[in-house]
Design a protein around this motif. Structure first.
Motif, PDB file in Angstrom:
ATOM      1  N   PHE A  78      -3.442 -12.550  20.230  1.00 43.33           N
ATOM      2  CA  PHE A  78      -2.108 -12.465  19.627  1.00 43.33           C
ATOM      3  C   PHE A  78      -1.711 -10.995  19.571  1.00 43.33           C
ATOM      4  N   THR A  79      -0.573 -10.659  20.196  1.00 41.91           N
ATOM      5  CA  THR A  79      -0.073  -9.285  20.174  1.00 41.91           C
ATOM      6  C   THR A  79       1.317  -9.295  19.569  1.00 41.91           C
ATOM      7  N   GLY A  80       1.518  -8.472  18.530  1.00 44.12           N
ATOM      8  CA  GLY A  80       2.838  -8.451  17.909  1.00 44.12           C
ATOM      9  C   GLY A  80       2.775  -8.030  16.456  1.00 44.12           C
ATOM     10  N   ALA A  81       3.366  -8.844  15.579  1.00 42.29           N
ATOM     11  CA  ALA A  81       3.543  -8.482  14.173  1.00 42.29           C
ATOM     12  C   ALA A  81       2.222  -8.103  13.507  1.00 42.29           C
ATOM     13  N   SER A  82       1.168  -8.817  13.803  1.00 40.46           N
ATOM     14  CA  SER A  82      -0.146  -8.512  13.238  1.00 40.46           C
ATOM     15  C   SER A  82      -1.192  -8.935  14.261  1.00 40.46           C
ATOM     16  N   SER A  83      -1.478  -8.022  15.200  1.00 41.97           N
ATOM     17  CA  SER A  83      -2.296  -8.367  16.359  1.00 41.97           C
ATOM     18  C   SER A  83      -3.718  -8.745  15.974  1.00 41.97           C
ATOM     19  N   PHE A  84      -4.274  -9.753  16.665  1.00 42.79           N
ATOM     20  CA  PHE A  84      -5.670 -10.137  16.477  1.00 42.79           C
ATOM     21  C   PHE A  84      -6.108 -11.000  17.646  1.00 42.79           C
ATOM     22  N   THR A  85      -7.403 -11.218  17.743  1.00 48.33           N
ATOM     23  CA  THR A  85      -7.980 -12.068  18.777  1.00 48.33           C
ATOM     24  C   THR A  85      -8.844 -13.127  18.121  1.00 48.33           C
ATOM     25  N   GLU A  86      -8.649 -14.355  18.530  1.00 43.79           N
ATOM     26  CA  GLU A  86      -9.481 -15.457  18.051  1.00 43.79           C
ATOM     27  C   GLU A  86     -10.398 -15.891  19.197  1.00 43.79           C
ATOM     28  N   VAL A  87     -11.705 -15.961  18.923  1.00 44.24           N
ATOM     29  CA  VAL A  87     -12.685 -16.381  19.918  1.00 44.24           C
ATOM     30  C   VAL A  87     -13.210 -17.748  19.515  1.00 44.24           C
ATOM     31  N   VAL A  88     -13.182 -18.685  20.452  1.00 43.91           N
ATOM     32  CA  VAL A  88     -13.505 -20.078  20.158  1.00 43.91           C
ATOM     33  C   VAL A  88     -14.657 -20.530  21.050  1.00 43.91           C
ATOM     34  N   GLY A  89     -15.645 -21.161  20.454  1.00 44.45           N
ATOM     35  CA  GLY A  89     -16.713 -21.777  21.234  1.00 44.45           C
ATOM     36  C   GLY A  89     -16.475 -23.270  21.339  1.00 44.45           C
ATOM     37  N   LEU A  90     -16.175 -23.746  22.518  1.00 49.25           N
ATOM     38  CA  LEU A  90     -15.875 -25.169  22.705  1.00 49.25           C
ATOM     39  C   LEU A  90     -17.167 -25.917  23.026  1.00 49.25           C
ATOM     40  N   THR A  91     -18.096 -25.837  22.083  1.00 49.90           N
ATOM     41  CA  THR A  91     -19.407 -26.460  22.226  1.00 49.90           C
ATOM     42  C   THR A  91     -19.773 -27.135  20.913  1.00 49.90           C
ATOM     43  N   PRO A  92     -20.750 -28.043  20.932  1.00 49.01           N
ATOM     44  CA  PRO A  92     -21.168 -28.689  19.680  1.00 49.01           C
ATOM     45  C   PRO A  92     -21.682 -27.699  18.647  1.00 49.01           C
ATOM     46  N   GLN A  93     -22.104 -26.502  19.099  1.00 50.54           N
ATOM     47  CA  GLN A  93     -22.631 -25.519  18.158  1.00 50.54           C
ATOM     48  C   GLN A  93     -21.537 -24.815  17.358  1.00 50.54           C
ATOM     49  N   ASP A  94     -20.285 -24.862  17.836  1.00 53.34           N
ATOM     50  CA  ASP A  94     -19.205 -24.233  17.103  1.00 53.34           C
ATOM     51  C   ASP A  94     -18.827 -25.125  15.922  1.00 53.34           C
ATOM     52  N   PRO A  95     -18.769 -24.581  14.699  1.00 56.55           N
ATOM     53  CA  PRO A  95     -18.486 -25.424  13.523  1.00 56.55           C
ATOM     54  C   PRO A  95     -17.119 -26.089  13.550  1.00 56.55           C
ATOM     55  N   ARG A  96     -16.236 -25.630  14.408  1.00 56.27           N
ATOM     56  CA  ARG A  96     -14.906 -26.231  14.482  1.00 56.27           C
ATOM     57  C   ARG A  96     -14.841 -27.403  15.454  1.00 56.27           C
TER      58      ARG A  96
END
Length: 536
Positions: A78-96
């Motif tokens: 995300f670039t703009g008002a409050s820039s940040f990067t979200e890293v996602v693990g699309l695996t069973p080990q990711d809590p999400r």
């Protein structure tokens, strides 16, 4: 908290299809969707759902958003008002992520304001909070504008395009020389870095070109998006090829998209030429001919004496190793009497094989002189004939590859040898494969694989590139009585003369059951001791 992202919740959203092996059938299309529930704060609540349907429901219902079945990680910048990067693990080990097949939902708190968002999907899961540097990007959405409003419902869709790493060209029709066809469809498939076919559109146009300069073929594209000439813009597009029927060699059609490239062959069935050793004749078998009635004798009868080798150039001129006459002869296309047969070169003794390079230079297995000879186009005397290689015993079959390297079957030493381009000494001659017993005919394909008619072993064998021992020599076909000739076409079909027959070995054939005589009958027919064979 303005300017700070905050994970709010976890929820199961949609299914992630089970991964299949690389190169398998195309995975389903996919969607990355961004929703928001009502929120009463200065931040907006953004829900990102990762979705890959289990299977497509026909081309008409494929979603153009794409995430590979190989995807294991994703970044959202995300670039703009409050820039940040979200890293996602699309695996069973990711809590999400939960369930099997995998389902992932990422819920973010994002400061209100305007952004551009870049989403990249990778074939590796995050490690220590970051995607590994050697991970491959499988699909992406670049600089998507997004506005987050505080205290209200926000919605955004990120459309991911597959990042092609390779292209596969296939589905070509078959054609016979002399028989025109028009608007026959074929397909171009883009694959991602893990070998999965990309479903839906991809942003880089695929450009098509072919190497036919005769005007006998033309390619174009079709498709719902009406792409420019010779460009494919989506995986649902189909290209077409038309063919006038003119006699040509196989046509290579190349496809490229950015750094990705692939090619395929449009193969035209071409005439087969046979040196009839016992018949003292050279014969032409036109495409589709399965009986003696359509076989044509070239150069007239009683012109040649025990011919063993035959070759043909790009213009259809036929060259003959006229063994017992100790001559090399040339005939123009359609020559049917001795009056159009010309003697070329000179000084030969019992020549058994003849071959040509792409420049029209002629190479001869000069068996009686225990030598391999080269002559240029137009050479009519021994003064323009030179020797190549050295330490040759009894050369029989001969072939030339695209690099002008010469391959011979040395009947006397029972070896297959390679004479690299420019080699005139013993030290540069290489011995290939091994285990042969009186090798005769020899051929080389476009990849450098060598095929040998191994007379006394009653086999036809393939020597892959770089093979220098018997351990890597592979028999192909089967059921032979004493094969003497070898030729290979642009589609990988291997032809051999065996007894009084001409036989075809299709690619991948390793038993007698798949050795065919075209059309289920015989290829040509009524031969008497055929020896050399060549494809135009």
């Amino acid at each position: 908290m303005t300017g700070v992202r905050r994970l709010l919740a976890l929820a199961t959203a949609t299914t992630l299809s089970a991964c299949t092996s690389v190169g398998a059938v195309a995975p389903p299309a996919s969607t990355v969707a961004a929703d928001a529930s009502h929120a009463h704060r200065a931040d907006g609540r953004l829900v990102v759902r990762v979705r890959i349907p289990r299977k497509p429901h026909g081309l008409g219902r494929l979603d153009p958003r794409y995430i590979s079945a190989a995807t294991k990680g994703m970044t959202m910048v995300f670039t703009g008002a409050s820039s940040f990067t979200e890293v996602v693990g699309l695996t069973p080990q990711d809590p999400r992520c939960t369930g099997s097949p995998l389902s992932c939902t990422i819920v973010l708190s994002v400061a209100a304001g305007k952004y551009t968002v870049t989403v990249d999907a990778y074939d590796q899961a995050p490690a220590n909070g970051a995607i590994p540097t050697n991970a491959n990007v499988l699909s992406t959405a670049r600089a998507v504008p997004l506005t987050i409003l505080a205290g209200t419902s926000n919605r955004a869709d990120f459309t991911l395009d597959g990042v092609p790493a390779s292209l596969v060209v296939g589905g070509f029709p078959n054609a016979d020389a002399g028989t025109p066809l028009s608007d026959q469809r074929f397909s171009v498939t883009a694959k991602d870095a893990d070998g999965y076919a990309i479903v839906g559109t991809y942003t880089t146009p695929v450009t098509l070109v072919d190497d036919d300069t005769s005007g006998a073929t033309s390619i174009a594209t079709s498709g719902s998006d009406n792409p420019p000439t010779k460009e494919l813009l989506g995986s649902s597009d189909l290209a077409t090829i038309s063919y006038t029927g003119q006699t040509i060699r196989p046509v290579t059609i190349a496809a490229s998209a950015g750094s990705a490239a692939g090619s395929g062959l449009f193969v035209v069935t071409l005439p087969v030429y046979v040196a009839g050793y016992s018949a003292n004749a050279v014969e032409e078998i036109p495409p589709g001919c399965i009986s003696a009635t359509c076989v044509t004798t070239l150069g007239g009868m009683a012109t040649f004496s025990l011919p063993e080798g035959v070759a043909v150039d790009a213009s259809g001129n036929v060259y003959v190793a006229d063994t017992f006459n100790s001559l090399v002869q040339k005939m123009p296309p359609g020559c049917s009497t001795s009056s159009c047969v010309t003697t070329i070169g000179g000084g030969f003794s019992g020549p058994t094989g003849v071959a040509l390079d792409d420049s029209g230079n002629i190479f001869v297995s000069d068996s009686g002189n225990h030598a391999v000879k080269e002559m240029t186009t137009g050479c009519l005397s021994m003064g323009c004939v030179s020797s190549i290689g050295a330490d040759i015993s009894d050369p029989t079959g001969i072939a030339v590859d695209a690099n002008d390297d010469v391959f011979i079957s040395d009947f006397g030493t029972q070896n297959v040898k390679e004479i690299p381009s420019g080699c005139t000494m013993t030290t540069c001659v290489k011995v290939l494969g091994g285990g042969f017993s009186h090798p005769a005919g020899i051929a080389v394909d476009g990849s450098g694989n060598v095929f040998v008619a191994d007379l006394n072993n009653k086999t036809v064998s393939e020597i892959p590139v770089g093979c220098a021992s018997v351990t890597c020599v592979t028999p192909i076909g089967g059921g032979f009585n004493g094969p003497s000739g070898a030729a290979v076409d642009g589609a990988g079909n291997v032809y051999t003369t065996d007894g009084n027959a001409v036989e075809e070995i299709p690619p991948g054939c390793v038993t007698a059951s798949c050795v065919t005589m075209l059309g289920g009958g015989s290829l040509g027919g009524a031969f008497n001791g055929p020896f050399g064979v060549v494809i135009f």
